[in-house]
Design a protein around this motif. Structure first.
Motif, PDB file in Angstrom:
ATOM      1  N   HIS A   1       0.827  -1.211   0.000  1.00 50.71           N
ATOM      2  CA  HIS A   1       0.000   0.000   0.000  1.00 50.71           C
ATOM      3  C   HIS A   1       0.857   1.256   0.000  1.00 50.71           C
ATOM      4  CE1 HIS A   1      -3.531   2.399   0.620  1.00 50.71           C
ATOM      5  NE2 HIS A   1      -3.171   2.815   1.811  1.00 50.71           N
ATOM      6  N   ILE A   2       1.987   1.206   0.662  1.00 49.29           N
ATOM      7  CA  ILE A   2       2.869   2.372   0.793  1.00 49.29           C
ATOM      8  C   ILE A   2       3.693   2.606  -0.463  1.00 49.29           C
ATOM      9  CG2 ILE A   2       4.925   3.218   2.017  1.00 49.29           C
ATOM     10  CD1 ILE A   2       3.831   1.586   4.469  1.00 49.29           C
TER      11      ILE A   2
ATOM     12  N   HIS B   1      12.747   3.033   9.204  1.00 45.31           N
ATOM     13  CA  HIS B   1      13.371   2.621  10.461  1.00 45.31           C
ATOM     14  C   HIS B   1      12.455   1.678  11.233  1.00 45.31           C
ATOM     15  CE1 HIS B   1      14.275   3.077  14.808  1.00 45.31           C
ATOM     16  NE2 HIS B   1      15.508   2.957  14.382  1.00 45.31           N
ATOM     17  N   ALA B   2      11.153   1.985  11.272  1.00 46.60           N
ATOM     18  CA  ALA B   2      10.205   1.106  11.963  1.00 46.60           C
ATOM     19  C   ALA B   2      10.176  -0.275  11.307  1.00 46.60           C
ATOM     20  CB  ALA B   2       8.815   1.737  11.958  1.00 46.60           C
ATOM     21  N   LEU B   3      10.178  -0.303   9.979  1.00 43.81           N
ATOM     22  CA  LEU B   3      10.186  -1.581   9.273  1.00 43.81           C
ATOM     23  C   LEU B   3      11.484  -2.341   9.543  1.00 43.81           C
ATOM     24  CD1 LEU B   3       8.597  -0.476   5.868  1.00 43.81           C
ATOM     25  CD2 LEU B   3       7.589  -2.041   7.544  1.00 43.81           C
TER      26      LEU B   3
ATOM     27  N   GLU C   1      12.722  -0.908  -2.737  1.00 45.67           N
ATOM     28  CA  GLU C   1      12.421   0.358  -3.411  1.00 45.67           C
ATOM     29  C   GLU C   1      12.489   1.534  -2.437  1.00 45.67           C
ATOM     30  OE1 GLU C   1       8.897   2.283  -6.225  1.00 45.67           O
ATOM     31  OE2 GLU C   1       8.956   0.114  -5.847  1.00 45.67           O
ATOM     32  N   MET C   2      12.000   1.330  -1.213  1.00 44.57           N
ATOM     33  CA  MET C   2      12.026   2.377  -0.202  1.00 44.57           C
ATOM     34  C   MET C   2      13.469   2.680   0.224  1.00 44.57           C
ATOM     35  SD  MET C   2      10.144   2.411   3.534  1.00 44.57           S
ATOM     36  CE  MET C   2       8.548   2.068   2.818  1.00 44.57           C
ATOM     37  N   ILE C   3      14.254   1.635   0.434  1.00 42.79           N
ATOM     38  CA  ILE C   3      15.645   1.816   0.864  1.00 42.79           C
ATOM     39  C   ILE C   3      16.442   2.545  -0.207  1.00 42.79           C
ATOM     40  CG2 ILE C   3      17.770   0.622   1.523  1.00 42.79           C
ATOM     41  CD1 ILE C   3      15.524   0.545   3.634  1.00 42.79           C
ATOM     42  N   ARG C   4      16.272   2.162  -1.455  1.00 38.74           N
ATOM     43  CA  ARG C   4      17.035   2.812  -2.537  1.00 38.74           C
ATOM     44  C   ARG C   4      16.626   4.280  -2.696  1.00 38.74           C
ATOM     45  NH1 ARG C   4      20.375  -0.564  -4.594  1.00 38.74           N
ATOM     46  NH2 ARG C   4      19.931  -2.798  -4.811  1.00 38.74           N
ATOM     47  N   GLU C   5      15.349   4.572  -2.489  1.00 34.15           N
ATOM     48  CA  GLU C   5      14.892   5.961  -2.556  1.00 34.15           C
ATOM     49  C   GLU C   5      15.543   6.793  -1.460  1.00 34.15           C
ATOM     50  OE1 GLU C   5      12.741   9.510  -3.331  1.00 34.15           O
ATOM     51  OE2 GLU C   5      13.149   7.742  -4.561  1.00 34.15           O
ATOM     52  N   ILE C   6      15.543   6.272  -0.219  1.00 36.13           N
ATOM     53  CA  ILE C   6      16.062   7.034   0.916  1.00 36.13           C
ATOM     54  C   ILE C   6      17.546   7.311   0.777  1.00 36.13           C
ATOM     55  CG2 ILE C   6      16.567   6.873   3.405  1.00 36.13           C
ATOM     56  CD1 ILE C   6      13.833   5.489   3.711  1.00 36.13           C
ATOM     57  N   PHE C   7      18.300   6.347   0.273  1.00 36.58           N
ATOM     58  CA  PHE C   7      19.748   6.523   0.213  1.00 36.58           C
ATOM     59  C   PHE C   7      20.239   7.015  -1.150  1.00 36.58           C
ATOM     60  CE2 PHE C   7      19.164   3.690   3.849  1.00 36.58           C
ATOM     61  CZ  PHE C   7      19.844   4.431   4.799  1.00 36.58           C
TER      62      PHE C   7
END
Length: 833
Positions: free
Chosen positions: A586-587, A604-606, A615-621
């Motif tokens: 969903h996110i 961080h919560a995950l 996909e989230m990790i690559r976006e953040i870094f």
């Protein structure tokens, strides 16, 4: 017809002549460029003025006003002008002749010209419009609703009639400029079904409108604020429209929008960054006190040090021009900025002192709180504030107002408690909600500590007051029938009284209402469980179940809030994989829409829960994201800025250790070194005790190294090495006890790099950590997510991790040195795999 044909000249000439005269009056009115010219035309043509002339003249008078800044408007002059009275009398006499649109326009204009609501003209205009209500066009009805709101008639039967018409004709409204004023006007009378229909219609019309009409989304946000209901997708759409129009917003617009956001507790870091840039552009354009007050209020708390100093200098120069309300706004902004400019503080204090009589009770509380937090040292000012607070307290009958007055009074220095204050508390307690009761508990605790007789025994008056508090709290909680009501009152509660008296009972109450948990309140319940660190498996299981079934209805940004208790409390619901996978799916499509700091907190919560969406990790870094995050964090308060940066470091560490395949570099080395320098390196008494006993268990004090910093900068209480035969190996440089000048105990050891050498074959490196109460859920001995993640990471680094829970070390069973030695021997030599 026969007569007209026989005498055409006589019959038509008067009508033609009248039309020409009317046209001439209209031409004269159209040629006017100021109010006095309008009044001159009215004075010269009193007997000739038609209903159209009257409407036109009144409209012009208001048009001239809105073209000027508010400070330059001449409403008083208009109200007192004799020809304005003439216009009002003529308008009242010609009401029945007015067209529907002109009727409402006239009402709107005379209200804007500050004609009193009880004036006969206003009353007659409202009555006539009510008589025509069913036939009014929706655009005209919308304007009429605005007029009624201006007259404080939001709850009137007439507004109820308008609400009914809106419900029947909603689908016929094709313009957001018509719908949004209606939404703001009828908010108090709409049913949940009509509210949802209005939101759906507004969503459609905002898509089709001119994106530069930012007043339409502003009114939608105002509707949310007034109705205390938030529809996140539509609110996000309004936020995007504000961002598109940021270059067209002035300080008034920004002040209104940010004020609405504050009331809704809605924050957009994208908008804050844009607002910061826009306000910096407007800084040098105007030194008007009203404009500067808004600039100072919204730019000061989010600006850098240089801009703050410039704002403070300008505030000093303009201080004498500020009125009482502007001075209060500036003072509260100084509180938010944690201002330390003594000259400005003293100046504002002097200005407030002169105008103190102009402030209402709650404004006095705001002034007092701000001055106390700004470390005001003027005894005369504080004494006068205290006297006013006490005066208002004696006459106040509103529980909320009494609560605020007493809370702020408790901030002021006082040698003894005024009996009048105590009697007011006793009188108002049965009427208070849980949040107010919690405030009183904090105040009473402060009174007890400050009472000179407290060291001997607790005075009976406080005991009785606490008993009344406890009774009122239990009764209030027992009366609840709706889960939403419980969550609303418990939202901001904290402190010892709440934890001891109401926390357990509140969980029991919520469990009784477990069937009322729905997708609309899972976020509030999740926040409550996270904030209280309370592990209630029944509630958490229900939250997970409802979330899985309704994931498409939950706003993507709320998914973080829903996931948080499971990560923080280290709890897996029955369908844990399905729950986390559904939330991540969903996110993921909305990753680019998250505020950067919120995405970091989500990841961080995950990570705590051992989930790493690629996909989230690559976006953040990515470099672009990190640059954007830096820009956004500049607008945050310092404490929040530091917290987000700490979470980013912890996420970076988790990804490097657990997901090396992502090839994310470790770029927090210098940050961690600086953090380590700032950290308090003193050793607690329990660590000293354990270290001493470890020396006896292991045979030598230098077999256990204390306060060790590992690779990736985890701190562990003790590190020891056992050979293949489980014999302890001493460190080459023994750890030495040192006492600092301040009396704190510190431990000094050799270089971490020198001592972190290769282990002999078969040897084991052991991390021994003492876990205090912060590592466990409040109501159980269940370890929380952060402690579990640390254990996981230390094992990846090659440690065998042993943990000493506080409830074991401090138990009755371990009350002697021999018992502690046996406990440590078993930990080290038996529990190792």
């Amino acid at each position: 017809m026969l007569r007209l044909r026989l005498f055409p000249g006589r019959s038509l000439r008067p009508f033609h002549r009248q039309a020409v005269l009317q046209d001439q009056v209209f031409e004269q009115l159209k040629a006017c460029s100021a109010e006095e010219q309008v009044f001159n035309v009215v004075g010269r043509n009193k007997a000739k003025l038609s209903v159209g002339h009257v409407n036109c003249a009144i409209g012009l008078l208001w048009q001239f006003q809105i073209e000027r800044p508010e400070m330059l408007r001449t409403l008083k002059l208009i109200q007192n002008h004799p020809q304005f009275l003439t216009l009002r009398v003529l308008a009242e006499n010609k009401i029945s002749l007015m067209e529907d649109c002109a009727l409402v326009d006239t009402l709107y204009n005379v209200l804007r010209l500050r004609v009193e609501h009880h004036d006969t003209l206003v009353q007659q205009l409202v009555i006539e419009a009510w008589n025509r209500l069913e036939r009014l066009q929706m655009r005209t009805l919308s304007k009429f609703a605005v007029c009624l709101s201006d007259m404080f008639l939001q709850h009137s039967p007439l507004m109820g009639h308008i609400t009914q018409i809106v419900s029947q004709r909603l689908d016929t409204i094709q313009n957001a400029k018509v719908l949004t004023p209606l939404m703001v006007s009828i908010y108090a009378l709409v049913s949940p079904q009509l509210r949802d229909s209005l939101i759906k219609r507004a969503d459609i019309l905002l898509n089709n409108m001119d994106p530069f009409r930012f007043n339409n989304p502003r009114r939608v946000v105002q509707f949310f604020r007034n109705s205390r209901y938030i529809h996140k997708p539509l609110l996000d759409k309004c936020n995007q429209l504000f961002l598109q129009n940021i270059d067209h917003l002035d300080t008034d617009d920004i002040s209104i929008i940010m004020g609405l956001y504050h009331s809704l507790q809605y924050s957009s870091s994208y908008l804050k960054v844009a607002v910061k840039q826009r306000l910096m552009e407007l800084m040098d354009e105007n030194t008007d006190p009203d404009v500067f007050t808004k600039l100072f209020s919204y730019l000061g708390p989010i600006a850098g040090q240089g801009v703050r100093e410039e704002l403070e200098s300008t505030a000093l120069l303009l201080a004498d021009e500020l009125n009482s309300q502007q001075a209060l706004v500036v003072l509260e902004a100084m509180e938010d900025m944690q201002c330390r400019n003594l000259q400005l503080i003293n100046k504002m204090e002097s200005l407030l002192y002169k105008n103190l009589e102009a402030y209402r009770p709650l404004e006095i509380t705001r002034i007092t709180q701000a001055l106390v937090l700004l470390h005001c040292q003027n005894p005369e000012m504080l004494s006068r504030l205290k006297a006013k607070l006490l005066h208002y307290l004696q006459s106040s009958v509103y529980p909320f107002e009494v609560t605020v007055l007493i809370r702020v009074l408790s901030m002021l220095p006082s040698r003894r408690l005024d009996e009048g204050v105590l009697s007011r508390v006793n009188a108002v307690l049965p009427q208070c909600n849980l949040n107010n009761l919690n405030t009183f508990s904090i105040v009473v605790a402060k009174w007890i500590r400050n009472d000179p007789s407290y060291r001997i025994n607790t005075p009976s008056r406080y005991v009785q007051l606490l008993q009344t508090l406890n009774c009122c709290g239990r009764e209030r909680l027992h009366r609840f029938q709706r889960l939403d009501g419980v969550l609303e009152e418990l939202k901001f509660m904290s402190g010892e009284w709440f934890e001891e008296m109401l926390l357990e009972k509140s969980i029991v109450t919520m469990q009784k209402m477990i069937d009322q948990i729905s997708w609309t309140n899972v976020q509030d319940l999740a926040v409550y469980l996270t904030r209280t660190n309370y592990l209630c498996t029944a509630l958490l299981d229900r939250i997970a179940s409802v979330t899985i079934e309704n994931i498409d209805k939950i706003h993507y940004s709320d998914a973080y809030i829903t996931l948080l208790p499971y990560a923080v409390l280290n709890y897996d619901p029955p369908r844990v994989e399905e729950f986390f996978d559904a939330s991540i799916r969903h996110i993921t499509p909305h990753i680019g829409s998250f505020d950067p700091h919120l995405l970091v907190l989500m990841a961080h919560a995950l990570a705590m829960a051992d989930y790493f969406p690629e996909e989230m990790i690559r976006e953040i870094f990515s470099v672009d994201f990190l640059a954007k995050l830096d820009a956004h964090l500049e607008t945050f308060p310092e404490s929040q800025n530091l917290y987000i940066r700490l979470r980013l470091m912890q996420l970076n560490r988790a990804v490097c250790l657990e997901c090396p395949e992502f090839h994310v570099p470790w770029f927090h080395e210098r940050y961690c070194q600086q953090l380590q320098k700032r950290a308090n390196s003193s050793i607690s008494p329990i660590q000293q005790q354990i270290h001493k006993i470890l020396g006896e268990v292991l045979g030598e004090i230098n077999c256990a190294k204390v306060a060790v910093v590992t690779p990736y900068y985890y701190s562990i209480d003790f590190e020891l090495v056992l050979d293949r035969h489980l014999h302890p190996l001493p460190y080459s440089e023994p750890t030495r006890l040192q006492i600092s000048d301040g009396g704190k105990v510190h431990w000094q050891s050799g270089s971490a790099e020198k001592e972190r050498t290769e282990l002999p074959p078969g040897a084991r490196r052991i991390a021994l950590d003492f876990l205090d109460s912060r590592s466990f859920c409040r109501n159980t001995r269940h370890m929380k997510g952060e402690a579990m993640m640390k254990k996981r990471h230390l094992e990846i680094l090659g440690y065998h991790v042993l943990q000493i829970p506080h409830f074991e070390w401090n138990s009755m069973e371990l009350s002697t040195d021999d018992a502690w030695k046996e406990y440590l021997k078993e930990k080290i030599f038996t529990e190792l795999p």
